[in-house]
Every structure is written in C-alpha cells, then in structure tokens.
Design an enzyme around this catalytic site. Structure first.
Site, short mmCIF file in Angstrom:
data_model
loop_
_atom_site.label_atom_id
_atom_site.label_comp_id
_atom_site.label_asym_id
_atom_site.label_seq_id
_atom_site.Cartn_x
_atom_site.Cartn_y
_atom_site.Cartn_z
N LYS A 1 6.22 -68.93 -45.02
CA LYS A 1 6.04 -69.97 -44.87
C LYS A 1 5.29 -71.05 -45.83
CE LYS A 1 8.08 -71.00 -40.61
NZ LYS A 1 9.67 -71.62 -40.77
N ARG B 1 17.23 -67.03 -34.65
CA ARG B 1 18.65 -66.20 -33.92
C ARG B 1 18.89 -64.86 -33.86
NH1 ARG B 1 20.62 -68.75 -39.72
NH2 ARG B 1 18.70 -70.23 -39.34
N1 BES Z 1 11.24 -71.97 -36.64
C1 BES Z 1 11.42 -72.07 -38.14
C2 BES Z 1 12.66 -73.41 -37.58
C3 BES Z 1 11.76 -74.62 -37.72
C4 BES Z 1 11.15 -75.08 -39.10
C5 BES Z 1 11.49 -75.39 -36.76
C6 BES Z 1 10.51 -76.60 -38.58
C7 BES Z 1 10.55 -76.04 -36.75
C8 BES Z 1 10.35 -77.20 -37.60
C9 BES Z 1 12.73 -71.22 -37.97
O1 BES Z 1 12.50 -69.82 -37.72
C10 BES Z 1 13.18 -70.57 -39.73
O2 BES Z 1 12.03 -70.56 -39.98
N2 BES Z 1 14.13 -71.26 -40.20
C11 BES Z 1 14.51 -71.54 -41.66
C12 BES Z 1 16.14 -70.24 -41.66
C13 BES Z 1 16.15 -70.31 -43.35
C14 BES Z 1 14.87 -69.13 -43.62
C15 BES Z 1 17.72 -70.16 -43.00
C16 BES Z 1 14.56 -73.01 -41.82
O3 BES Z 1 15.39 -73.61 -41.50
O4 BES Z 1 13.80 -73.06 -42.85
ZN ZN Z 2 11.20 -69.33 -39.61
#
Ligand code: BES
Ligand code: ZN
Ligand code: ZN
Length: 492
Positions: free
Chosen positions: A271, A345
């Site tokens: 990230k 997931r």
């Molecule tokens: N933990 C994150 C989701 C998240 C993002 C929670 C911002 C709270 C605030 C999750 O694991 C994630 O990174 N999801 C990605 C999925 C994508 C790579 C398909 C997302 O939502 O960007």
């Molecule tokens: Zn994630």
C-alpha cells in the site's frame, strides 16, 4: 460506574448535575415540566435567548438551577423526528463526556420521551451510550483521562419498574463494545496474531466461553492454505480462534466470522504510505465477533453461537505470497492471488468454511474488507450483502434495533465473471468496478448453501475525527447488532 433508576420529583434528586435533552422544536420536555416546573421555566428562558437552539450535540451549562441539584447540562437533540436510537446513544455519550470534563460523580439523566422505540430499548441504549462514551483510546499516554462518574441516575416519571434489567443489558453490551474497541485500538506491534489469540482466550476463560486456538501447524493440517498464505511474509504465525456458546437447546447454530488482519501493509502489492497506519484497524471484524461473544456471555443469552476469528499479519518479505501465486483453500477450491492486498477475503474464505464445518447453520461475516465500500457509503453505513434475502433481512433488522446502520448492496451473477482466472478456480480480485460486491461474490464461493450475510465495515470501523461522542479511533461497530442477532436466532 453503576446505574440506578428513580422517579418522583426531579427537584428532589440529589446529583452533581442533571442532564436534559432538548430538541430544537419543543419548548421543554413535558415530563420535566410536570415534575419540576422551576427547572422547566429556567430551560424555557435559556431557549428563548439567542444562544441555545437545541441543534444536535450543542450544549449549555445552566447554574444555579432550582432544586437539590444546582447544575443542569442541556444537550441539544435536534429535530424530534430525527431522534433515533443511534443518535440517542451518541447524545448520552456526549453528555457523559461533558460531565466527566467537569469532574461530576453523580449524573442524573432525564429519560427523553421519543416515539418509535419501546422504553426498554431506549434505557438499554442510554446505558450503552454512557459506558461507551467514557471509552478513551489513550492507552499509552502519560496522563490518561480519568472517569469521575460513579453513578448514573436515570430519571423517569414512572420510577424503577422493569427498568433495571434494561439498564444492565445496555451496560453489558457497552462493555462488550469497549472490549472490541480496545482490541482494535492496540497498535499492531503489540496486538500481533498470537497476542490477540491470547487476549481472546483470556477473555473466554474469564467468561466461561469454550475456546480453541488453532496454530499454524493445525491450520496447515486443516488445509487452510488460503488463510495461511496471508501470513507467510510476517514474523508472526497465523492463529484462528474458535469460540463457542452452547446454551440454545435446539436453536440453530449461528456462525460469526471475523477478519482479523492485525496489520495490513498490502503485502508484496504494498500500500502507499499515506494512511497506512490505519491498517492496525484491519482486525475490527474479528474484534467484533469475539466481543459479541463476550456480550452474549455477560447477558447469559440462551443461544448456540460459534465465532471464528482469523488472525494474521499481512507483510511483504522473502517468504511472502507473490502476485500470481495459486493456493488451494480448505474447501478444495483454488485461488490465483493477483493482488496480495486483497487478503481479507483469503482469510475469510477458510474461516467461513471452518465455521460451517464446526456446525454453523447461519453465517454472518464482518470485515474491513474493501476501500470500495468506504467510497460507496462513507462512514454513513456498513455495507451488507448475502443470500437468501430473508437472512439478510434478519441481520438488517437486528442492526436497526441496535442503532447501527447497514445498507444492502446487490450480488448480481455477472460479478462472478470478473473473478475468472485462466489457471485456477477464481482470482482474488475482480478489478475496480463494484469492488465491494466482487469481494462478497468471492466469499460466496466458500459458504455453499448456508444462509450467509457479509458486512463490510471498512468505512465504519473507525472514525478519523473526534466527535462529541467519541475520540477518533475504533467504533466497535456491529458488536451490538451481532448480539441482538444471536438473541433473535435463539428464539426462532
Ligand atoms: N484492509 C483493506 C481494505 C480497507 C481499505 C479497509 C481502506 C479500510 C480502509 C483490504 O485488505 C484491501 O486492501 N482491499 C483492497 C482490495 C483491492 C486490492 C481489490 C482495496 O479495497 O483497495
Ligand atoms: Zn489489503
Ligand atoms: Zn485488509
């Protein structure tokens, strides 16, 4: 802090202050007028002045006041028709925070009369608001916020009849919510997967909840490679905690499943730095399900519930899962991991399957799953998806009675096409369109035909700004709703 309930003359109540909620469209609470006319007159005078308008959370201290309690805290509650359980809980929380700021020990709260909810639920919400309002995330500050409040005296015209139990309920629910907030608030260097498992086990022991902790060896032996794959890059091994309450006789077994990523760096699909610190909250789903169990234990609810918390840390490293890797989940399906940041997931897939294997006949999972749901709904509501519709409806109804907002999103069959892999049964991502819904569609592959609802709390699990009712940080969202859902399943 304890709760007592009293009736009779409001002028005779002995407390450090009286809290009165004032809507912006009424002159004074009729119950206050009947019981304590001098106080009602004082409130009228203030309300006719230029300052206090009764807008939500606006507050004003009035003193000296007539009667045995010389201070009054007037808290604006907004339009009467907009006053619901959620707002009321926030108002009570805001009031106790004000009272604490003035060092009050005994706080009398005048129970407002609002339509649409039965009084037991209103009383429960009041106690919940008082308990959760005093939570502070200042765990590591040299000087911590002190709670001066020893007693909350709830005043209502009819006195104590039948109210004690409702207040106790609210107190237990509030304590469960605070436990979940604490678990999530602890930073990720402290609340690692093994530590989280220990803390949950300790809580379970103290409250007579059956508890089993699966370590890495057990998880691999169970074929839970999808969940384990997320932990490969971390120095901390994964853990899955299974909690169980069997007190429901022949009632259906409810399975609560939570995403417990103690920190989500994104893994190799790392990230960006901005806001990454919030990813310590990526375990709020797991915190919610175990805290709901705590609440059910405190309430001694007759129910059959199993909670599964999937605890992992998602880090990059030489052993970390790479984009393009393929894993076989515990239900035999293969997953091509295109993006290691879509790890929640992968954790839930195996955790949902485990809950079913352990006898869950109804499923709810809770997860900070996608940024996409936060874009769609913001902090306004959690997203809910699932099948069949009547099961989703039951979960939505429990949330409504708990003063928590969920909003249903669709699961159209086409979303499955976005997950097609050319090498495995599915990919773990479906691109940007409908991100929260393709994530749910992925989860659906792991619940078979068990009724299932998925709640995405990525936009609601923590708040980024201080508000009148809480310091910024974890909100404990869904704990109340899950407790109520378990209660409703037990009577079906
Ligand atoms: N933990 C994150 C989701 C998240 C993002 C929670 C911002 C709270 C605030 C999750 O694991 C994630 O990174 N999801 C990605 C999925 C994508 C790579 C398909 C997302 O939502 O960007
Ligand atoms: Zn994630
Ligand atoms: Zn995550």
């Amino acid at each position: 802090m304890d709760f007592v309930i009293t009736g009779g003359s409001l002028a005779e109540v002995e407390a450090d202050l009286i809290v009165v909620f004032a809507s912006d469209d009424e002159i004074a609470d009729l119950r206050v007028r009947a019981s304590h006319p001098d106080l009602a007159n004082l409130i009228d005078t203030v309300r006719k002045g230029p300052g206090f308008k009764g807008t939500p959370f606006q507050n004003d201290w009035l003193y000296p006041a007539p009667g045995k309690t010389s201070r009054v805290l007037l808290v604006g509650s907004g339009k009467s028709e907009e006053l619901d359980l959620r707002r009321f809980r926030q108002l009570v929380a805001a009031a106790v925070r004000q009272a604490r700021g003035k060092g009050a020990k005994r706080v009398c709260i005048v129970l407002p009369d609002f339509a649409g909810s039965d009084e037991a639920t209103v009383l429960e919400t009041l106690a919940d608001g008082a308990v959760t309002g005093l939570f502070e995330p200042d765990l590591y500050k040299g000087t911590r916020e002190q709670n001066s409040i020893e007693q909350v005296i709830v005043w209502r015209p009819d006195g104590a009849d039948g109210a004690t139990q409702a207040l106790e309920r609210g107190q237990y629910v509030g304590e469960a919510v605070n436990f979940g907030r604490w678990l999530a608030e602890e930073p990720a260097n402290i609340m690692t997967p093994p530590r989280a498992a220990e803390e949950i086990q300790k809580m379970a022991r103290e409250h007579d909840i059956e508890c089993e902790v699966l370590d890495e060896v057990a998880l691999r032996a169970a074929g839970m490679n999808s969940l384990v794959s997320v932990a490969e890059g971390s120095q901390w091994p994964p853990r899955v905690v299974v909690l169980r309450i069997r007190r429901g006789g022949s009632a259906k077994t409810l399975g609560l499943v939570g995403k417990g990523v103690t920190f989500d760096t994104g893994g190799i699909s790392i990230k960006p730095a901005a806001d990454m610190h919030y990813m310590k909250y990526d375990m709020c789903g797991a915190a919610a399900v175990v805290s709901a169990m705590l609440g059910l234990a405190k309430l001694a609810t007759a129910c059959n519930v199993i909670a599964v918390a999937g605890l992992v840390e998602n880090m990059p490293g030489s052993k970390a899962t790479r984009p393009g890797d393929v894993v076989r989940a515990a239900n035999g399906k293969t997953i091509e991991i295109i993006n290691t940041d879509a790890e929640g997931r992968l954790v839930l897939a195996d955790a949902l399957d485990l809950a079913r294997k352990r006898g869950a006949e109804r499923l709810v999972d809770v997860a900070t799953l996608t940024g996409s749901i936060a874009i769609a709904l913001g902090a306004g509501a959690a997203g809910i998806m699932g099948v069949p519709q009547d099961w989703v409806d039951s979960v939505v109804a429990s949330a409504g009675l708990s003063g928590e907002r969920v909003w249903q999103m669709p699961l159209y069959p086409e979303y499955k096409d976005q997950l097609k892999s050319n090498i495995a049964d599915m990919m773990n991502v479906g691109g940007r369109p409908a991100g929260a819904l393709t994530a749910a569609t992925f989860l659906r592959e792991f619940v078979d035909d068990t009724p299932w609802a998925h709640i995405d709390i990525a936009g609601t699990a923590w708040q980024e700004k201080d508000s009148a009712w809480q310091t910024r940080g974890s909100t404990g969202i869904m704990i109340r709703s899950l407790i109520r859902l378990a209660e409703s399943v037990s009577v079906q």
